[in-house]
Design an enzyme around this catalytic site. Structure first.
Site, PDB file in Angstrom:
ATOM      1  N   GLY A 241       0.728  -1.053  -0.096  1.00  0.00           N
ATOM      2  CA  GLY A 241       0.109  -0.121   0.110  1.00  0.00           C
ATOM      3  C   GLY A 241       0.996   1.353   0.101  1.00  0.00           C
ATOM      4  O   GLY A 241       2.047   1.233   0.166  1.00  0.00           O
TER       5      GLY A 241
ATOM      6  N   LEU B 208      13.201  -3.760  -2.277  1.00  0.00           N
ATOM      7  CA  LEU B 208      13.591  -3.328  -1.227  1.00  0.00           C
ATOM      8  C   LEU B 208      15.220  -3.377  -1.274  1.00  0.00           C
ATOM      9  O   LEU B 208      15.781  -4.460  -1.861  1.00  0.00           O
ATOM     10  CB  LEU B 208      12.959  -4.688  -0.443  1.00  0.00           C
ATOM     11  CG  LEU B 208      11.862  -4.534   0.430  1.00  0.00           C
ATOM     12  CD1 LEU B 208      11.563  -5.808   1.030  1.00  0.00           C
ATOM     13  CD2 LEU B 208      11.707  -3.212   1.337  1.00  0.00           C
TER      14      LEU B 208
ATOM     15  N   ALA C 225      -5.361  -2.942   5.381  1.00  0.00           N
ATOM     16  CA  ALA C 225      -6.626  -2.563   5.984  1.00  0.00           C
ATOM     17  C   ALA C 225      -7.590  -2.367   4.545  1.00  0.00           C
ATOM     18  O   ALA C 225      -7.057  -2.131   3.346  1.00  0.00           O
ATOM     19  CB  ALA C 225      -6.817  -1.349   6.598  1.00  0.00           C
TER      20      ALA C 225
ATOM     21  N   THR D 242      -9.834   0.239   2.954  1.00  0.00           N
ATOM     22  CA  THR D 242      -9.816   1.748   3.317  1.00  0.00           C
ATOM     23  C   THR D 242     -10.984   2.190   2.407  1.00  0.00           C
ATOM     24  O   THR D 242     -11.237   3.445   2.662  1.00  0.00           O
ATOM     25  CB  THR D 242      -8.710   2.406   3.362  1.00  0.00           C
ATOM     26  OG1 THR D 242      -8.155   2.215   1.887  1.00  0.00           O
ATOM     27  CG2 THR D 242      -7.671   1.763   4.288  1.00  0.00           C
TER      28      THR D 242
ATOM     29  N   THR E 202      -8.167   6.227  11.936  1.00  0.00           N
ATOM     30  CA  THR E 202      -8.629   7.259  10.688  1.00  0.00           C
ATOM     31  C   THR E 202      -9.518   8.258  11.644  1.00  0.00           C
ATOM     32  O   THR E 202     -10.156   8.165  12.572  1.00  0.00           O
ATOM     33  CB  THR E 202      -9.347   6.232   9.799  1.00  0.00           C
ATOM     34  OG1 THR E 202     -10.444   7.547   8.919  1.00  0.00           O
ATOM     35  CG2 THR E 202     -10.442   5.526  10.431  1.00  0.00           C
ATOM     36  N   ASP E 203      -9.574   9.317  11.038  1.00  0.00           N
ATOM     37  CA  ASP E 203     -10.649  10.513  11.511  1.00  0.00           C
ATOM     38  C   ASP E 203     -12.108  10.105  10.945  1.00  0.00           C
ATOM     39  O   ASP E 203     -12.882  10.694  12.019  1.00  0.00           O
ATOM     40  CB  ASP E 203     -10.120  11.759  10.783  1.00  0.00           C
ATOM     41  CG  ASP E 203     -10.524  11.711   9.217  1.00  0.00           C
ATOM     42  OD1 ASP E 203     -10.252  10.517   8.662  1.00  0.00           O
ATOM     43  OD2 ASP E 203     -11.091  12.673   8.573  1.00  0.00           O
TER      44      ASP E 203
ATOM     45  N   TYR F 105     -17.198   1.473   7.824  1.00  0.00           N
ATOM     46  CA  TYR F 105     -15.700   1.716   7.868  1.00  0.00           C
ATOM     47  C   TYR F 105     -15.236   2.287   9.124  1.00  0.00           C
ATOM     48  O   TYR F 105     -14.456   1.816   9.808  1.00  0.00           O
ATOM     49  CB  TYR F 105     -15.231   2.293   6.651  1.00  0.00           C
ATOM     50  CG  TYR F 105     -13.797   2.935   6.837  1.00  0.00           C
ATOM     51  CD1 TYR F 105     -12.845   1.899   6.703  1.00  0.00           C
ATOM     52  CD2 TYR F 105     -13.500   4.216   6.987  1.00  0.00           C
ATOM     53  CE1 TYR F 105     -11.332   2.316   6.631  1.00  0.00           C
ATOM     54  CE2 TYR F 105     -12.005   4.678   7.096  1.00  0.00           C
ATOM     55  CZ  TYR F 105     -10.875   3.585   6.930  1.00  0.00           C
ATOM     56  OH  TYR F 105      -9.763   3.972   7.169  1.00  0.00           O
TER      57      TYR F 105
ATOM     58  N   LYS G 105     -12.837   0.352  12.287  1.00  0.00           N
ATOM     59  CA  LYS G 105     -11.643   1.059  12.811  1.00  0.00           C
ATOM     60  C   LYS G 105     -11.626   1.197  14.242  1.00  0.00           C
ATOM     61  O   LYS G 105     -10.568   1.144  14.658  1.00  0.00           O
ATOM     62  CB  LYS G 105     -11.160   2.074  11.900  1.00  0.00           C
ATOM     63  CG  LYS G 105     -10.881   2.020  10.445  1.00  0.00           C
ATOM     64  CD  LYS G 105      -9.840   0.860  10.103  1.00  0.00           C
ATOM     65  CE  LYS G 105      -8.414   1.421  10.322  1.00  0.00           C
ATOM     66  NZ  LYS G 105      -7.480   0.341   9.819  1.00  0.00           N
TER      67      LYS G 105
END
Length: 299
Positions: free
Chosen positions: A10, A40, A73, A75, A114-115, A137, A141
């Site tokens: 992500g 990587l 997650a 999202t 998250t907000d 959602y 969370k």
């Protein structure tokens, strides 16, 4: 310090892995459901599905991490509203499995939130403010947060954030800044809400905040966002101004007119005092973040 990152493919996951791989004091273990989508420079990648208990437990046992940073997650807020079973599996069940495995290992567990756990009536919010999610959602969370807080972990942290933007390789979804830039470049007519207010967060800043939590073994809730608040309409206008793109194709609309499945909080935003004080968190202003994004796009 050995740090395991979930959701490595992500946006946040890639930024974390890039920073941690370059850190001589860290051994990185990157995990994701699918094959790795970026290079990587150090550390290792292990394919793991965090919704599968056996894989999750074996992954933590094998890696023996000092810290787990859980970014994986579901999202997409509307997708969560339309498929609550998948949302529960990815945002709640996976968190519970990881927390239990991390507790057995004694790992410091950092959970991304998250907000959207707030209802948006009284933003900007402090860490101790009362959650009241409006969407599936947001509820998922918040449930993840409570799992982390009540698990009896020796060290745990919750990092809440807002509208993360940036670029990374092979992402399945864009973000609002790249969407706005692309639409303005194509002169595509777009409808943009003027009744939602946020504090957009550069992905590199969020990654830096998470790493600071890990290195300080900080415990508790931390609000990590950008420092500048604006409506979504203003965000798009500022993207246009920064990249010298005309914004005449933008039509302001109200959230209710879009018919989105999930309800959004109108005004969120975070008070960043605790993160600045305890972590030394110093996020870039919005135009500074856009400059970093521009340089990456041109590289």
């Amino acid at each position: 310090m050995k740090i395991l990152v979930t959701g490595a493919n992500g946006l946040l996951g890639q930024k974390l892995c890039t920073l941690l791989a370059a850190d001589p004091d860290v051994t990185l273990v990157a995990t994701a459901r699918d094959r790795i989508k970026f290079s990587l420079t150090s550390g290792e990648f292990v394919a793991r599905d965090v919704t599968q208990g056996a894989q999750t437990g074996e992954g933590i046992r094998a890696a023996r991490p000092d810290v787990v940073i859980h970014t994986a997650a579901m999202t997409n807020v509307d997708a969560c509203e339309l498929d609550p079973v998948a949302c529960q599996l990815q945002n709640v069940t996976a968190t519970e499995l990881l927390v239990h495995a991390a507790k057995r290992r004694g790992s410091h567990f950092i959970f991304l939130s998250t907000d959207f756990i707030f209802d948006g009536k009284d933003g900007p919010y402090r860490e101790e403010d009362q959650p009241a999610p409006l969407s599936i959602y947001g509820h998922s969370k918040l449930e993840g947060e409570r799992i982390v807080q009540q698990a009896g972990l020796k060290h745990w942290a919750i990092a809440r954030t807002i509208i993360v933007y940036g670029i990374a390789k092979g992402l399945s979804r864009s973000n609002v800044v790249l969407w706005a830039k692309g639409a303005l470049e194509r002169a595509t007519p777009i409808k943009v809400v003027d009744d939602q207010w946020r504090m957009p967060t550069l992905a590199e800043d969020l990654a830096d905040g998470c790493i600071r939590i890990a290195k300080k073994q900080a415990t508790g809730i931390f609000h990590l966002s950008g420092p500048d608040g604006m409506s979504i309409l203003e965000l798009v206008q500022r993207v246009g101004a920064f990249f010298h793109l005309p914004t005449g194709v933008v039509s302001p609309v109200k959230s209710d007119s879009l018919g989105q499945p999930a309800k959004r909080p109108p005004v969120t935003g975070f008070v960043l005092d605790k993160a600045r004080r305890e972590l030394g968190y110093a996020p870039h202003g919005f135009e500074q973040g856009l400059a970093i994004l521009r340089d990456q796009l041109e590289a």
